[in-house]
Structures are given as structure tokens and as C-alpha cells.
Design an enzyme around this catalytic site. Structure first.
Site, short mmCIF file in Angstrom:
data_model
loop_
_atom_site.label_atom_id
_atom_site.label_comp_id
_atom_site.label_asym_id
_atom_site.label_seq_id
_atom_site.Cartn_x
_atom_site.Cartn_y
_atom_site.Cartn_z
N ARG A 95 31.79 16.74 19.37
CA ARG A 95 31.80 16.44 20.82
C ARG A 95 32.59 15.20 21.21
NH1 ARG A 95 30.57 21.51 21.72
NH2 ARG A 95 28.36 22.03 21.73
N HIS A 108 31.49 32.36 12.09
CA HIS A 108 30.15 32.86 12.42
C HIS A 108 30.00 34.38 12.57
CE1 HIS A 108 32.04 32.44 16.33
NE2 HIS A 108 31.82 31.15 16.41
N HIS A 120 23.81 20.12 22.49
CA HIS A 120 23.81 20.14 23.96
C HIS A 120 22.65 19.28 24.45
CE1 HIS A 120 26.90 23.13 24.49
NE2 HIS A 120 26.31 23.96 23.65
N ASN A 125 26.19 31.74 20.56
CA ASN A 125 27.31 32.67 20.66
C ASN A 125 28.09 32.67 19.35
OD1 ASN A 125 28.68 34.59 22.05
ND2 ASN A 125 30.09 33.18 23.07
N HIS A 142 37.25 32.69 16.39
CA HIS A 142 35.97 32.96 17.06
C HIS A 142 36.14 34.37 17.62
CE1 HIS A 142 32.69 32.03 20.12
NE2 HIS A 142 33.28 33.08 20.64
N HIS A 161 32.35 24.11 10.05
CA HIS A 161 32.27 24.44 11.48
C HIS A 161 31.27 23.53 12.18
CE1 HIS A 161 32.65 28.01 14.47
NE2 HIS A 161 32.17 26.98 15.12
N ASP A 181 38.10 27.96 18.69
CA ASP A 181 36.66 28.21 18.68
C ASP A 181 36.01 27.93 20.03
OD1 ASP A 181 34.28 29.04 17.35
OD2 ASP A 181 33.60 27.00 17.61
N ASP A 189 27.94 25.75 12.49
CA ASP A 189 28.22 25.85 13.94
C ASP A 189 27.31 24.89 14.71
OD1 ASP A 189 29.34 26.51 16.36
OD2 ASP A 189 28.60 28.57 16.40
N ASN A 229 37.24 22.22 20.36
CA ASN A 229 36.93 22.38 21.78
C ASN A 229 36.25 21.15 22.35
OD1 ASN A 229 34.71 23.04 20.19
ND2 ASN A 229 33.90 24.54 21.60
ZN LIG Z 1 32.55 29.93 17.87
#
Ligand SMILES: [Zn+2]
Length: 430
Positions: free
Chosen positions: A66, A234, A311, A280, A181, A62, A154, A307, A96
């Protein structure tokens, strides 16, 4: 590539129930032999690993790399460099991205970039639904052909039960695991922290643990209906652990993972409004942390996954409620999990099972073992190495970690991917 002989380490290979001092010979990108007193082949590079662990390369199920679309946070080059430094020989890239990985072209781009600049193996994960909107299924067969090893939306849960049922049926036919998720977004309602005593005290909006467990409960019934392989991303709370434990007892093909931060931090970490603790699912209560630790030990939780969610300050130097959820985890995961070995929550064998053998099994990946003939994906770990987590020295392009300044014990000294050295701790390999 030269042959490599790793001499005199403690070889831990859970897949073969092996834990003993031995040499490991890597030849032609594969594990050639494991045993004592292996003669040095002509031209081989000999590395003394006495006192260190030699384990199958760690696999992160996981990871958010990016790329494409948000390369100012991370890209495939920096993300895989961080992975290699953290001891990972393979990462699974969550879909994502911008655009999301819901079609062959995006998958192919990720595969190509990983081949060009990746320090470790990258296995793309495709979307369950087009645009991750939760409405229309993606072309999973096409995604699989292009290289996706699982599907997930996710970042959000699949809210519509009928869509989730069809997704499980479609994925089952292809043999693709579905990674959920688990978050009922109506119930979580964007709450940035765990609903409990801490949110009450510090005045943040909370989301209840039931936002996760309610979706898992529904999904388990859909797994019983469809027979599809289902994996919960997660896991963060005691209720989800109980549901997964029951599902396994029913013989359903349900697996799950937990992150190092949900093992090591409680919601108290959010009390200072440090936005690097905004994740999250949110950090939960003491009781939840105790439950996920116990479940990781007894196998209810199959795997540790980072995860890793980079950022930039644009998303993090804001109010807690507005901050984007996520923290970077590739370079701190191993040391944090070694704390659980130090405190006897996990044995070394169980740790390596959760970080390598089980992820390979769940996603049908090669690796996860040092059996002769396996790919030469190997991590050499110094379980005693003391270091301090300095965010500015991490290889990730982002700095959003709540573990800055923490004294760590244990790290990857050497990461070998297909017989090539992808990472070596300074002064370790000349
Ligand atoms: Zn997630």
C-alpha cells in the site's frame, strides 16, 4: 552482525533434497555450513532449535504493501514487520499502489523505503500497462532496471488479447515473468461472491468461475504463441487447475499460485456477509477447494502466495457488495498451510517448496535454499506451537481477517534476513 549457529533443528531444504537434524551456521550474511556437530566459532550467537524446523526463508510472491499512496492501510514498515512475524524473509510488492508502479520513479521509491525501514527484502513488481488501464504497455525494461522482478496489472486482468500478446513478447525479451490477475471483467461484472448455490441462497450477486478460467485459457494460447514465462495469480477454481495442468503437460512455461484462504475457506464463509470474506477472486465451492488442494500437492500449483490485502474500516465496515476485496494474510499463512501438513495433504518438504523454493525459482530470486553460499535468509518454525489469531495483536496496520479467534497450530519463532534477526517470538531469543 554476529555469526549465528542454529543448533540441532530439523533442517528442511527441498532444493537439495535435504531433511535431517543438523546445525546451520550463518556467517557474514550467508549460509556457511549445514551439518552435524558444527563447532561454535568465537563470538557466535548459539540458538538451540531442537524440535523446530529450520527452513529457507519463506517468500511471498503476492503482497500489497500500500505504499505509496494508501499508508492508512499499510506501509512498507508495517507490512514488512507483519511479513517477518509470519516467517517471510522476502515479499513481492504488487504494483496497484497510488500512483501505480508503472515507472522507474515509483519502483525506486519502493526500493529506497524498503532499504530504510523494511524488516525483510522487498521485490517490486511493475505494471504491465500504464496506469493499469490495459491499453499501453509500461516501459518494462526501465522497470526491470530499477528493480522490478516481474510485471502484473494485479487487481485487474489484461482484457485486450492483443495488448496481452505484446506484453508477453516484450516481457519475454527481458526475461521478466508476467503475472496475470485472471479475471474477465465483462463476465465477472463486479460480482462480489462466487456464482453458485450460496449466492442464490443468500441473495448476493455472483461471478462465475469461468470469469477466471476463460482468461487463463486465452492466455495459455498466447503463451504458446510467444513463449513467455506466464504465472497465474491466486488460482481459485477447478477449471483453472485443469487448464494449467494441461499447459504444463504441453511443456509451456506456465506456473501459478494459490492463497491460503482459497485453500481453507469455501463460499459458505460468505453466508454471514462478513466483509473480510469478500475477496477477489471470490471464495469458491467445496469442489474447487478440493481441486486446488490436490493441485498444490501434485505440483500443478507451484506456490502459495498470501495476496495480503490490507483495508481499513472505511473500506470494510460497509455492505458486502460495496466492501473492497481482500484480506490480510502474512501472519496467518504459515499456520493455515501447516493445517494441510497436519491433515497429510502436504508433506513438510512440499510445503517449504511451495512457500520458498518455488517462488525463488519462478521469479529468479536468490534464496529458497540453505545451500552453503546462499543468503542467510532462514525461518525457524515451531510446527506445534498453539496460538489464537487475535487481529488486534497482528503487526499489520489493518485488521481485515476472517481468521480472528481461530485456534492455530504452528508459527515462525525466528526470521533471519541476510544473517540479521528480523523477528523473534518473545522469550525465544534472549
Ligand atoms: Zn489479484
Amino acid at each position: 552482525m554476529a555469526d549465528i549457529l542454529l543448533q540441532g533443528g530439523r533442517v528442511i531444504d527441498p532444493a537439495r533434497d535435504f531433511d535431517a537434524n543438523a546445525d546451520v551456521l550463518l556467517q557474514g550474511g550467508k549460509v556457511a555450513r549445514v551439518g552435524s556437530g558444527i563447532a561454535v566459532p568465537a563470538g557466535a550467537k548459539v540458538i538451540d532449535v531442537k524440535g523446530l524446523w529450520v527452513v529457507p526463508g519463506l517468500i511471498d510472491m503476492h503482497t500489497h504493501l500500500r505504499e505509496p499512496g494508501q499508508e492508512y492501510k499499510e506501509n512498507i514498515e508495517t507490512g514488512t514487520a507483519a511479513a517477518a512475524a509470519g516467517g517471510f524473509t522476502a515479499v513481492c510488492a504488487m504494483p496497484n499502489t497510488r500512483p501505480p508502479n508503472d515507472n522507474r520513479a515509483v519502483t525506486e521509491l519502493i526500493v529506497r523505503r524498503a532499504r530504510e525501514v523494511g524488516a525483510v527484502r522487498v521485490y517490486p513488481i511493475g505494471c504491465i500497462t500504464q496506469g493499469q488501464k490495459g491499453e499501453t504497455l509500461s516501459e518494462m525494461g526501465e522497470l526491470q532496471e530499477a528493480g522490478c522482478v516481474a510485471v502484473s496489472d494485479d487487481g485487474r486482468g489484461v482484457m485486450n488479447s492483443e495488448v496481452m500478446r505484446r506484453a508477453l513478447e516484450y516481457a519475454r525479451g527481458l526475461g521478466l515473468p508476467v503475472i496475470q490477475h485472471a479475471e474477465d471483467t465483462a463476465l465477472s461484472s463486479g460480482g462480489p461472491a462466487h456464482e453458485g448455490a450460496v449466492t442464490t441462497r443468500i441473495g448476493l450477486r455472483g461471478q462465475p468461475a469461468a470469469a477466471e478460467s476463460a482468461m487463463v485459457a486465452r492466455d495459455i494460447e498466447l503463451v504458446a504463441l510467444t513463449g513467455a514465462a506466464y504465472h497465474v495469480a491466486h488460482v481459485s477454481c477447478a477449471e483453472t487447475v485443469r487448464l494449467v495442468r494441461d499447459a504444463k503437460a504441453r511443456g509451456l512455461p506456465v506456473t501459478c499460485e494459490v492463497t491460503p484462504h482459497h485453500l481453507m475457506l469455501t463460499d459458505e464463509a460468505c453466508a454471514g456477509y462478513d466483509t473480510s470474506t469478500r475477496v477477489n477472486p471470490p471464495l469458491r465451492s467445496d469442489r474447487d477447494v478440493a481441486a486446488v488442494r490436490e493441485a498444490l500437492s501434485d505440483g500443478t500449483i507451484d506456490a502459495v502466495a498470501t495476496d495480503h490485502a490490507p483495508h481499513s474500516p472505511v473500506e470494510k465496515d460497509v455492505e458486502f457488495e460495496q466492501a473492497a476485496p481482500g484480506l490480510i494474510g502474512l501472519e496467518t499463512a504459515l499456520a493455515l498451510c501447516l493445517e494441510l501438513v497436519e491433515t497429510k495433504v502436504l508433506s513438510p518438504t512440499v510445503l517449504i517448496t511451495r512457500m520458498s523454493t518455488a517462488p525463488a525459482r519462478i521469479l529468479h530470486l536468490s534464496g529458497g535454499t540453505l545451500a552453503p553460499g546462499s543468503p542467510a535468509d532462514v525461518t525457524v518454525i515451531d510446527p506445534k506451537a498453539a496460538w489464537i489469531c487475535e487481529p488486534n495483536r497482528l503487526r499489520s496496520r489493518s485488521r481485515n481477517t476472517p481468521f480472528g479467534g481461530r485456534s492455530m497450530r504452528g508459527r515462525a519463532m525466528l526470521t533471519i534476513v541476510e544473517g540479521n534477526i528480523a523477528f523473534a517470538q518473545e522469550k525465544f531469543v534472549g
